[in-house]
Design a protein around this motif. Structure first.
Motif, PDB file in Angstrom:
ATOM      1  N   SER A   1       4.651 -13.639  74.907  1.00 33.65           N
ATOM      2  CA  SER A   1       4.566 -13.913  76.332  1.00 33.65           C
ATOM      3  C   SER A   1       5.767 -14.759  76.751  1.00 33.65           C
ATOM      4  O   SER A   1       6.505 -15.293  75.925  1.00 33.65           O
ATOM      5  CB  SER A   1       3.260 -14.631  76.659  1.00 33.65           C
ATOM      6  OG  SER A   1       3.158 -15.823  75.909  1.00 33.65           O
ATOM      7  N   THR A   2       5.947 -14.882  78.061  1.00 28.59           N
ATOM      8  CA  THR A   2       7.165 -15.496  78.602  1.00 28.59           C
ATOM      9  C   THR A   2       7.425 -16.893  78.061  1.00 28.59           C
ATOM     10  O   THR A   2       8.527 -17.216  77.628  1.00 28.59           O
ATOM     11  CB  THR A   2       7.080 -15.540  80.141  1.00 28.59           C
ATOM     12  OG1 THR A   2       6.854 -14.216  80.619  1.00 28.59           O
ATOM     13  CG2 THR A   2       8.368 -16.060  80.738  1.00 28.59           C
ATOM     14  N   THR A   3       6.407 -17.754  78.098  1.00 30.21           N
ATOM     15  CA  THR A   3       6.594 -19.136  77.657  1.00 30.21           C
ATOM     16  C   THR A   3       7.083 -19.193  76.220  1.00 30.21           C
ATOM     17  O   THR A   3       8.026 -19.924  75.881  1.00 30.21           O
ATOM     18  CB  THR A   3       5.277 -19.922  77.776  1.00 30.21           C
ATOM     19  OG1 THR A   3       4.835 -19.862  79.134  1.00 30.21           O
ATOM     20  CG2 THR A   3       5.451 -21.366  77.362  1.00 30.21           C
ATOM     21  N   ILE A   4       6.450 -18.407  75.357  1.00 31.10           N
ATOM     22  CA  ILE A   4       6.822 -18.382  73.948  1.00 31.10           C
ATOM     23  C   ILE A   4       8.239 -17.842  73.770  1.00 31.10           C
ATOM     24  O   ILE A   4       9.062 -18.404  73.040  1.00 31.10           O
ATOM     25  CB  ILE A   4       5.820 -17.521  73.153  1.00 31.10           C
ATOM     26  CG1 ILE A   4       4.445 -18.204  73.098  1.00 31.10           C
ATOM     27  CG2 ILE A   4       6.321 -17.273  71.747  1.00 31.10           C
ATOM     28  CD1 ILE A   4       4.384 -19.402  72.214  1.00 31.10           C
TER      29      ILE A   4
ATOM     30  N   ARG B   1       1.238 -17.056  88.977  1.00 26.48           N
ATOM     31  CA  ARG B   1       1.718 -15.917  88.209  1.00 26.48           C
ATOM     32  C   ARG B   1       0.933 -14.663  88.571  1.00 26.48           C
ATOM     33  O   ARG B   1      -0.118 -14.704  89.199  1.00 26.48           O
ATOM     34  CB  ARG B   1       1.580 -16.201  86.703  1.00 26.48           C
ATOM     35  CG  ARG B   1       2.630 -17.136  86.126  1.00 26.48           C
ATOM     36  CD  ARG B   1       3.991 -16.474  85.990  1.00 26.48           C
ATOM     37  NE  ARG B   1       3.929 -15.259  85.191  1.00 26.48           N
ATOM     38  CZ  ARG B   1       4.006 -15.231  83.867  1.00 26.48           C
ATOM     39  NH1 ARG B   1       4.159 -16.343  83.186  1.00 26.48           N
ATOM     40  NH2 ARG B   1       3.962 -14.080  83.217  1.00 26.48           N
ATOM     41  N   GLU B   2       1.446 -13.518  88.110  1.00 27.20           N
ATOM     42  CA  GLU B   2       0.840 -12.224  88.397  1.00 27.20           C
ATOM     43  C   GLU B   2      -0.392 -11.986  87.524  1.00 27.20           C
ATOM     44  O   GLU B   2      -0.592 -12.659  86.505  1.00 27.20           O
ATOM     45  CB  GLU B   2       1.873 -11.120  88.153  1.00 27.20           C
ATOM     46  CG  GLU B   2       2.066 -10.699  86.702  1.00 27.20           C
ATOM     47  CD  GLU B   2       2.835 -11.697  85.842  1.00 27.20           C
ATOM     48  OE1 GLU B   2       3.050 -11.413  84.647  1.00 27.20           O
ATOM     49  OE2 GLU B   2       3.221 -12.781  86.339  1.00 27.20           O
TER      50      GLU B   2
ATOM     51  N   THR C   1       7.670 -16.676  84.477  1.00 24.57           N
ATOM     52  CA  THR C   1       7.695 -18.128  84.620  1.00 24.57           C
ATOM     53  C   THR C   1       8.942 -18.609  85.365  1.00 24.57           C
ATOM     54  O   THR C   1       8.863 -19.493  86.224  1.00 24.57           O
ATOM     55  CB  THR C   1       7.641 -18.785  83.220  1.00 24.57           C
ATOM     56  OG1 THR C   1       6.421 -18.399  82.586  1.00 24.57           O
ATOM     57  CG2 THR C   1       7.693 -20.296  83.315  1.00 24.57           C
ATOM     58  N   GLU C   2      10.097 -18.052  85.022  1.00 25.19           N
ATOM     59  CA  GLU C   2      11.335 -18.511  85.641  1.00 25.19           C
ATOM     60  C   GLU C   2      11.340 -18.240  87.143  1.00 25.19           C
ATOM     61  O   GLU C   2      11.781 -19.079  87.934  1.00 25.19           O
ATOM     62  CB  GLU C   2      12.541 -17.847  84.975  1.00 25.19           C
ATOM     63  CG  GLU C   2      12.874 -18.411  83.614  1.00 25.19           C
ATOM     64  CD  GLU C   2      13.279 -19.873  83.662  1.00 25.19           C
ATOM     65  OE1 GLU C   2      14.188 -20.224  84.418  1.00 25.19           O
ATOM     66  OE2 GLU C   2      12.659 -20.671  82.933  1.00 25.19           O
TER      67      GLU C   2
ATOM     68  N   ALA D   1       7.711 -25.211  79.891  1.00 23.65           N
ATOM     69  CA  ALA D   1       8.649 -24.497  80.751  1.00 23.65           C
ATOM     70  C   ALA D   1       9.315 -25.394  81.785  1.00 23.65           C
ATOM     71  O   ALA D   1      10.346 -25.018  82.351  1.00 23.65           O
ATOM     72  CB  ALA D   1       7.932 -23.353  81.458  1.00 23.65           C
ATOM     73  N   VAL D   2       8.734 -26.557  82.064  1.00 24.11           N
ATOM     74  CA  VAL D   2       9.263 -27.405  83.142  1.00 24.11           C
ATOM     75  C   VAL D   2       9.730 -28.776  82.638  1.00 24.11           C
ATOM     76  O   VAL D   2       9.966 -29.678  83.432  1.00 24.11           O
ATOM     77  CB  VAL D   2       8.222 -27.585  84.271  1.00 24.11           C
ATOM     78  CG1 VAL D   2       7.953 -26.266  84.967  1.00 24.11           C
ATOM     79  CG2 VAL D   2       6.925 -28.192  83.737  1.00 24.11           C
TER      80      VAL D   2
END
Length: 299
Positions: free
Chosen positions: A100-103, A195-196, A228-229, A248-249
């Motif tokens: 997933s995005t974060t990972i 998020r979606e 996420t971005e 992420a932040v």
């Protein structure tokens, strides 16, 4: 060892597209068509049905695809047993990981770099998708290992916890409308950017709110963004409140572009899990990578 032609066939059969297979294998489409034609001549039968711009497997093609998946698994087991018997045996191995995005963006890159330094004969591919699509990619044999948030009740998939992360509420530091400490009831009057559907971040937030008898659908969601971005960049310049992984932040909180908004009685913690198709748990490269990743984050 599977022949080059059979490896090409496996990829075309998996994605059901000569064009996609060409892009994924970095081989020209004409070269792929030539190899498939050679296989069809060898087996004296058609392997694909052509339907204009789409293709499907013939019964013979489906049979070959199923058998090659078994052969590929046996090949990996054979490599594993030879490696155990002789440490000098080190063939080139390919492993495709979906995350997933974060990972993919914030956690795996340093792990992959350290792993490749210790395992130079492994060729890694990382695919970045939301958690829902990572699970589908695993079941479709598009990836060998996945890392997703949470657990879905899928009988032919095993889950191995690897690390935890916190999802926090954030807003722009220039936002004049949101206090830096809210109560749950304040969410009903606070515009949200989320998020979606299919996002693991969204799913864990929805679950945490449900436990507090707050329905996500009752809240004023102004926009949903994929990734996420994209969400982070939006909330930096907007007046919405958002929920994003702390990983992420971190940079934006340090620079002051974003500020954390504490929400009374709401904590959103998620667990990331490795996912594997059942029957592949003892595959040595997969076990090694999982153990290596867990060691990296237990330091």
């Amino acid at each position: 060892m599977l022949s080059h032609q059979h490896e090409i066939f496996l990829e075309v059969a998996r994605v059901l597209s000569f064009t996609k297979a060409s892009q994924l294998l970095y081989i020209s489409q004409s070269a792929i068509s030539k190899q498939i034609k050679a296989l069809e001549e060898f087996y004296k039968t058609g392997l694909f049905e052509r339907h204009g711009n789409t293709i499907s497997l013939t019964p013979a093609g489906q049979l070959l695809y199923n058998k090659l998946l078994i052969a590929k698994q046996l090949q990996q087991e054979l490599y594993q047993e030879f490696k155990a018997a002789n440490e000098q045996f080190s063939p080139q191995l390919r492993m495709t990981i979906g995350a997933s995005t974060t990972i993919s963006l914030y956690i795996l890159p340093p792990v992959l770099s350290a792993y490749l330094q210790k395992n130079p004969n492994v060729q890694l591919t990382l695919k970045n998708r939301n958690s829902q699509n990572i699970l589908k990619a695993l079941l479709d044999h598009e990836i060998d290992l996945g890392i997703v948030e949470g657990v879905n009740k899928v009988s032919n998939v095993t889950y191995t916890p690897v690390l935890t992360d916190e999802v926090i509420a954030v807003c722009s530091s220039k936002n004049p409308y949101i206090k830096h400490r809210l109560e749950l009831k304040d969410l009903y009057n606070t515009p949200l950017a989320l998020r979606e559907q299919g996002s693991g971040t969204l799913a864990v937030l929805e679950d945490a709110l449900d436990k507090k008898q707050v329905k996500l659908t009752d809240l004023p969601i102004k926009i949903r963004l994929g990734g996420t971005e994209a969400l982070k960049n939006f909330v930096r310049v907007d007046t919405c409140l958002s929920f994003l992984p702390r990983q992420a932040v971190t940079k934006e909180l340090q620079t002051g572009e974003l500020v954390e908004v504490k929400i009374q009685d709401l904590t959103v913690i998620r667990t990331f899990n490795f996912i594997q198709r059942k029957g592949t748990e003892n595959n040595l490269p997969y076990k090694d990578f999982i153990q290596f990743t867990k060691r990296q984050y237990s330091k």
